[in-house]
Design a protein around this motif. Structure first.
Motif, PDB file in Angstrom:
ATOM      1  N   GLY A   1      -4.808   5.756  -1.820  1.00  0.00           N
ATOM      2  CA  GLY A   1      -5.855   6.575  -0.686  1.00  0.00           C
ATOM      3  C   GLY A   1      -3.769   7.673  -0.363  1.00  0.00           C
ATOM      4  O   GLY A   1      -2.652   7.783  -0.525  1.00  0.00           O
ATOM      5  N   LEU A   2      -4.251   8.218   0.498  1.00  0.00           N
ATOM      6  CA  LEU A   2      -3.587   9.272   1.108  1.00  0.00           C
ATOM      7  C   LEU A   2      -2.090   8.777   2.270  1.00  0.00           C
ATOM      8  O   LEU A   2      -2.863   7.563   2.532  1.00  0.00           O
ATOM      9  CB  LEU A   2      -3.840  10.446   2.771  1.00  0.00           C
ATOM     10  N   ASN A   3      -1.081   9.383   2.029  1.00  0.00           N
ATOM     11  CA  ASN A   3       0.178   8.735   3.170  1.00  0.00           C
ATOM     12  C   ASN A   3      -0.284   7.614   2.166  1.00  0.00           C
ATOM     13  O   ASN A   3       1.316   6.251   2.459  1.00  0.00           O
ATOM     14  CB  ASN A   3      -0.441   9.048   3.854  1.00  0.00           C
ATOM     15  N   THR A   4      -0.092   6.873   1.399  1.00  0.00           N
ATOM     16  CA  THR A   4       0.469   5.762   0.425  1.00  0.00           C
ATOM     17  C   THR A   4       1.944   5.699  -0.324  1.00  0.00           C
ATOM     18  O   THR A   4       1.919   6.894  -1.129  1.00  0.00           O
ATOM     19  CB  THR A   4      -0.624   5.307  -0.342  1.00  0.00           C
ATOM     20  N   LEU A   5       2.636   4.961  -0.340  1.00  0.00           N
ATOM     21  CA  LEU A   5       4.033   4.828  -0.665  1.00  0.00           C
ATOM     22  C   LEU A   5       3.995   3.912  -2.000  1.00  0.00           C
ATOM     23  O   LEU A   5       3.994   2.819  -1.468  1.00  0.00           O
ATOM     24  CB  LEU A   5       4.716   4.232   0.550  1.00  0.00           C
ATOM     25  N   VAL A   6       4.167   3.843  -3.006  1.00  0.00           N
ATOM     26  CA  VAL A   6       4.616   2.696  -3.493  1.00  0.00           C
ATOM     27  C   VAL A   6       6.235   3.325  -4.514  1.00  0.00           C
ATOM     28  O   VAL A   6       6.493   3.803  -4.587  1.00  0.00           O
ATOM     29  CB  VAL A   6       4.000   3.579  -5.219  1.00  0.00           C
TER      30      VAL A   6
END
Length: 209
Positions: free
Chosen positions: A82-87
């Protein structure tokens, strides 16, 4: 003013790639990054250490997502991020705690992340280093995933926890429900003269319509 040192020269190609990528569509951007041609990667998405990323076919990466592959990142086929997800696959926590947060610190810790096939990772999700997310898992938006997620489960919250598990029978029933409803909506839209070229039409479609 540009620095002419090893670190700057190593990072410059990635910076230029991201700059050029802003003027491309999602499929062109995927090709520029060397991802599978079925990948779609939206504007402002960033991949850190792309050489360490393994990604399957038909994946979607949303706007503003940051995929840190410095510690190793694997994403299975047909998975959406998803948008603006951080991994994250690395942490500088110990370097910060010991005032050794300088470039090249030997206190940077790296742990790989694996996201399975057929997963739906909602927007604004944070996935911490070392986490494995099982196949066909769903992570609800605004969740923080700090531990492994079982396959075929829905997790949500901070920290994320399991709220639902689903099997193939449940998914099959949902497929039938959505396809039936979309077929009904398309038929009504055609009567109105505004049928979409693909998918389901937008708007309100009550059962009495």
């Amino acid at each position: 003013m540009f620095f002419d040192d090893e670190r700057s020269n190593r990072l410059r190609p990635q910076i230029l790639t991201e700059l050029v990528g802003e003027y491309m569509n999602d499929a062109e951007r995927a090709k520029l990054y060397g991802l599978p041609e079925t990948t779609r990667i939206r504007q402002r998405a960033k991949i850190v250490s792309p050489d360490n990323l393994k990604i399957g076919e038909h994946c979607w990466i949303g706007e503003g997502a940051v995929l840190d592959a410095s510690g190793g990142l694997e994403i299975g086929e047909h998975t959406s991020i998803g948008l603006n997800t951080l991994v994250f696959t690395h942490s500088s926590w110990l370097a910060n705690m010991t005032l050794q947060n300088h470039s090249g610190s030997d206190l940077i810790e790296r742990k790989p992340v694996r996201i399975g096939k057929g997963c739906f990772i909602g927007g604004l999700v944070v996935i911490m280093a070392g986490v494995t997310i099982g196949d066909f898992a769903t992570v609800q938006p605004n969740s923080v995933v700090a531990k492994d997620v079982p396959a075929r489960s829905l997790v949500a919250g901070n920290p994320a926890r399991v709220f639902q598990r689903y099997d193939e029978e449940y998914i099959a029933s949902e497929v039938e429900r959505v396809r039936t409803e979309n077929e009904r909506r398309r038929a009504l839209a055609e009567e109105r003269g505004d049928a979409p070229s693909w998918g389901a039409p937008a708007g309100e479609f009550t059962p009495e319509s």
